[in-house]
Enzyme design. Structure first.
Site, mmCIF file in Angstrom:
data_model
loop_
_atom_site.group_PDB
_atom_site.id
_atom_site.type_symbol
_atom_site.label_atom_id
_atom_site.label_comp_id
_atom_site.label_asym_id
_atom_site.label_seq_id
_atom_site.Cartn_x
_atom_site.Cartn_y
_atom_site.Cartn_z
ATOM 1 N N GLN A 12 58.147 3.313 -55.241
ATOM 2 C CA GLN A 12 58.179 4.043 -56.514
ATOM 3 C C GLN A 12 57.370 5.344 -56.452
ATOM 4 O O GLN A 12 56.751 5.757 -57.431
ATOM 5 C CB GLN A 12 57.674 3.149 -57.635
ATOM 6 N N SER A 13 57.411 6.013 -55.322
ATOM 7 C CA SER A 13 56.611 7.219 -55.111
ATOM 8 C C SER A 13 56.988 8.350 -56.070
ATOM 9 O O SER A 13 58.147 8.774 -56.131
ATOM 10 C CB SER A 13 56.794 7.699 -53.669
ATOM 11 N N ASN A 14 55.993 8.852 -56.791
ATOM 12 C CA ASN A 14 56.189 10.038 -57.619
ATOM 13 C C ASN A 14 56.344 11.287 -56.757
ATOM 14 O O ASN A 14 57.092 12.199 -57.103
ATOM 15 C CB ASN A 14 55.000 10.222 -58.558
#
Length: 336
Positions: free
Chosen positions: A75-77
Site C-alpha cells: 500500500q505504498s503512498n
C-alpha cells in the site's frame, strides 16, 4: 541555501496550508497543535513524496530516462505518487511492491493505492517480505536496459539526497509561514520511515539555524537504526547543498516506540488517532504513517512533553488513500 541551483519540476500545490487543530488541542488540554497539510500537495491525492518527486523526476529527465522504477510496500503512498507523475510525464513506470504484512485481505492487496497504481498504468510486481528490494530494482533496470529502455531507479520513499531536497525546501516554506504569523514553533513532529522526509527537514532547519527540533515517530525500524539512517541522509543532503555535513546527532530526534507489531500493522493508538482527527477535525490520516505519527504525538502530549502554551506542528505526510485497504481494521458496521 539556494535550491534553484538544482533541476526541479513544478507540479506540487505549494505552499501547503498550515492550520490550527483547535478541537484536538482542546480535547487534549494543550499544547496548541498545528498541522502542515502535505496531504494537499495535489498529485494523485497528495502526500509528502510529491515534493521529493519534483527533484527526482527533474533529475531523471536530465539523464534522458524514459522509464522509472521504484519500490515500496503493497500500500505504498510513494508508489502511487510515482505512478501518477510518470503517467503525467509520459514515462513508463515499474513498481516493485514488497509484501511486508502477509495480509490476505483482498482490500489490502487490491484496493487503495494498489487500485490507483493500476489506474495510472503502472506495471506492478509483488515480492515476498524480506526481499532485497534494491537488488530487485537493479535487476529490473538491467532487464529493461537490455530491451532498449532508459530506466531511472528511485529508492524506496524517494529517500536519497536529491529527493530530500524537497523537504529542505519544505523547511523554508514552514519557516516563512511561521514568521508571517509570528508563530514560535516548539517542535515539528511527523511519521518517519525511509528517512528522506526527516533528513530533508533536518537539513533545511539546521542550515537556516531555525532552532526548531524535528521529532520523527518511527513506523518500522528501531530507534538506533532510524537515527543512524536519518543523520546519514541529512548530512548527504547538506553536502549536496554545498554546506558540508553540518547536522549532528543531537539534531536528529526519533521515537520508535509506536511501531507495534510491525510496519503497516495499525495499533490501537493508531486507530484512536485516526478516529480523533476524523471526528474532531474532519481530517483523514492513514494506518501506516500518519496514524502512527499522530498516535505518538498524542501520547507524548499525555506524558507531559509540552507546556500548554507551546506551539507544536504535525506534518501530515498524506496516505489516506490506503484507508480503503484497511476497512476490516476499523470494524465498522455498514450503518450505525
Amino acid at each position: 541555501m539556494h535550491l534553484s541551483r538544482f533541476p526541479r519540476l513544478h507540479f506540487a500545490h505549494l505552499p501547503t496550508p498550515l492550520e490550527p487543530l483547535e478541537r484536538l488541542s482542546a480535547h487534549l488540554g494543550g499544547p496548541r497543535l498545528w498541522i502542515k497539510r502535505d496531504d494537499c500537495t495535489g498529485l494523485a491525492g497528495g502526500g509528502n513524496k510529491t515534493r521529493k518527486l519534483e527533484f527526482l523526476l527533474a533529475d531523471a529527465r536530465a539523464q534522458g530516462a524514459d522509464t522509472v522504477i521504484t519500490q515500496g510496500a503493497t500500500q505504498s503512498n510513494h508508489a502511487r505518487q510515482t505512478a501518477a507523475i510518470a503517467a503525467r510525464l509520459g514515462m513508463a513506470c515499474h513498481l516493485l511492491l514488497e509484501d511486508r504484512t502477509a495480509s490476505e485481505d483482498p482490500d489490502y492487496n487490491y484496493n487503495g493505492n494498489v487500485l490507483l497504481n493500476e489506474l495510472f498504468g503502472a506495471r506492478l510486481s509483488l515480492h515476498p517480505g524480506g526481499t532485497d528490494m534494491n537488488a530487485a530494482m537493479a535487476a529490473e533496470a538491467q532487464r529493461l536496459q537490455a530491451q532498449g529502455a532508459r530506466p531511472y531507479v528511485i529508492p524506496g520513499g524517494g529517500s536519497n539526497a536529491v529527493g530530500a531536497l524537497g523537504y529542505a525546501n519544505a523547511a523554508l516554506e514552514l519557516l516563512a509561514q511561521a514568521n508571517d504569523r509570528g508563530l514560535l514553533v516548539r517542535e515539528l513532529v511527523h511519521a518517519t520511515g525511509s528517512a528522506g522526509t526527516q533528513a530533508g527537514l533536518v537539513a533545511g532547519l539546521v542550515a537556516t539555524h531555525s532552532g526548531i527540533p524535528v521529532l520523527g515517530i518511527g513506523v518500522r525500524a528501531p530507534d538506533a537504526v532510524q537515527h543512524r539512517n536519518v543523520l546519514a541522509l541529512a548530512n548527504e543532503t547538506t553536502a549536496l547543498m554545498g554546506l558540508g555535513p553540518i547536522a549532528t546527532a543531537q539534531d536528529v530526534q526519533v521515537n520508535c516506540s509506536y511501531v507495534g507489531e510491525g510496519y503497516g500493522i495499525p495499533t490501537q493508538g493508531t486507530l484512536e488517532a485516526i478516529a480523533l482527527l476524523a471526528e474532531l477535525e474532519g481530517i483523514l490520516l492513514d494506518p501506516v504513517y500518519t496514524g502512527k505519527g499522530m498516535a505518538g504525538l498524542i501520547d507524548q502530549v499525555r506524558q507531559g512533553r509540552y507546556h500548554p502554551d507551546d506551539n507544536v506542528v504535525f506534518l501530515h505526510t498524506g496516505g489516506s488513500q490506503a484507508l480503503f485497504g484497511y476497512r476490516a481494521a476499523f470494524g465498522f458496521a455498514s450503518y450505525r
